[in-house]
Design an enzyme around this catalytic site. Structure first.
Site, mmCIF file in Angstrom:
data_model
loop_
_atom_site.group_PDB
_atom_site.id
_atom_site.type_symbol
_atom_site.label_atom_id
_atom_site.label_comp_id
_atom_site.label_asym_id
_atom_site.label_seq_id
_atom_site.Cartn_x
_atom_site.Cartn_y
_atom_site.Cartn_z
ATOM 1 N N HIS A 193 -10.942 -2.470 13.010
ATOM 2 C CA HIS A 193 -10.064 -3.052 14.039
ATOM 3 C C HIS A 193 -10.470 -2.668 15.462
ATOM 4 O O HIS A 193 -9.697 -2.886 16.400
ATOM 5 C CB HIS A 193 -8.584 -2.708 13.827
ATOM 6 C CG HIS A 193 -8.029 -3.255 12.547
ATOM 7 N ND1 HIS A 193 -8.103 -4.585 12.210
ATOM 8 C CD2 HIS A 193 -7.390 -2.634 11.515
ATOM 9 C CE1 HIS A 193 -7.540 -4.754 11.025
ATOM 10 N NE2 HIS A 193 -7.105 -3.591 10.580
ATOM 11 N N ASP A 198 -16.143 -4.135 14.573
ATOM 12 C CA ASP A 198 -15.898 -5.246 13.634
ATOM 13 C C ASP A 198 -17.033 -6.276 13.733
ATOM 14 O O ASP A 198 -17.530 -6.770 12.714
ATOM 15 C CB ASP A 198 -14.549 -5.928 13.918
ATOM 16 C CG ASP A 198 -13.345 -5.103 13.436
ATOM 17 O OD1 ASP A 198 -13.553 -4.096 12.727
ATOM 18 O OD2 ASP A 198 -12.201 -5.476 13.768
#
Ligand code: AMP
Ligand code: MG
Ligand code: MG
Length: 223
Positions: A193, A198
């Site tokens: 996150h 990511d």
């Protein structure tokens, strides 16, 4: 007498790289670059943030032949409506109040991003955005642009949801990024996150799917 001519190391390295790519099932793609994008946005534990605002804007420019990251765009964004991040949001994303306080407002970041697309990616090159799910370019970007009276550029209206490529290769559509990493036998890197991390993990998934012979094409286009 032995031939003492030395072969330069970079020749050997490029030969090994070529051999490695020939050992995979990689197919030629219709694109020069894949632009891996993953927004992080304001959030809270209960219900939805209204309006939800982008707080991290990372994009990796992945070479469609080598799957190396050629360059990247990465900025934190200062939210306008909810400038103080919730504890939940900071815990989820690992983004700090100082990072968003040091960011620019969305219109300025979006202008910098457009400049990066034009100067670093090249509008005449063939590129395809790659995201994990449809939320980033179907929901988040259009709503942020609408609330700032900005146009969504045409180049942001088409993308590939990598979960669909994974489904084609593995025969099952799964929800998150982590199960794809596990399913492909990859190692997760960085912090889940956190947008830039990511993106790097999505780029690793992309490369692994390419090595399975996947051809990458758009999965969604908006008006
Ligand atoms: P992701 O790309 O999965 O890291 O998530 C993008 C954004 O979706 C995050 O920055 C949050 O705003 C929101 N989000 C993701 N997971 C959650 C969650 N479990 N609860 C609330 N919001 C979330
Ligand atoms: Mg995401
Ligand atoms: Mg993310």
């Amino acid at each position: 007498m032995a031939n003492k001519t030395r072969i330069p190391l970079h020749h050997i390295n490029s030969h090994i790289k070529l051999q490695q790519s020939m050992m995979t099932k990689r197919k030629p793609q219709s694109y020069d670059y894949f632009l891996v994008l993953d927004f992080e946005a304001t959030c809270c534990e209960e219900g939805k943030m209204r309006p939800q605002e982008v707080i991290e804007f990372p994009v990796l420019k992945v070479n469609a032949k080598t799957y190396e990251i050629d360059s990247s765009f990465h900025q934190f964004v200062k939210p306008k409506h909810h400038p103080i991040l919730s504890r939940f949001c900071m815990d989820l994303t690992s983004i700090t109040q100082e990072e968003v306080d040091g960011g620019k407002p969305f219109p300025e970041v979006f202008k910098d991003f457009d400049k990066w697309i034009k100067e670093d990616v090249g509008i005449n090159n063939k590129f395809l955005f790659v995201t994990c799910g449809d939320w980033d370019l179907k929901t988040m970007l259009p709503s942020q642009c609408a609330s700032e009276n900005l146009q969504v550029p045409a180049y942001c209206k088409k993308w590939l949801n990598i979960k669909k490529s994974y489904a084609i290769v593995k025969g099952e559509y799964i929800k998150g990024m982590m199960p794809m990493i596990k399913g492909l036998g990859l190692t997760h890197t960085g912090r889940l996150h956190r947008g830039f991390d990511d993106c790097k993990n999505i780029a690793n998934i992309l490369k692994a799917l390419a090595d399975h012979g996947c051809t990458f094409l758009p999965t969604m286009t908006i008006e």
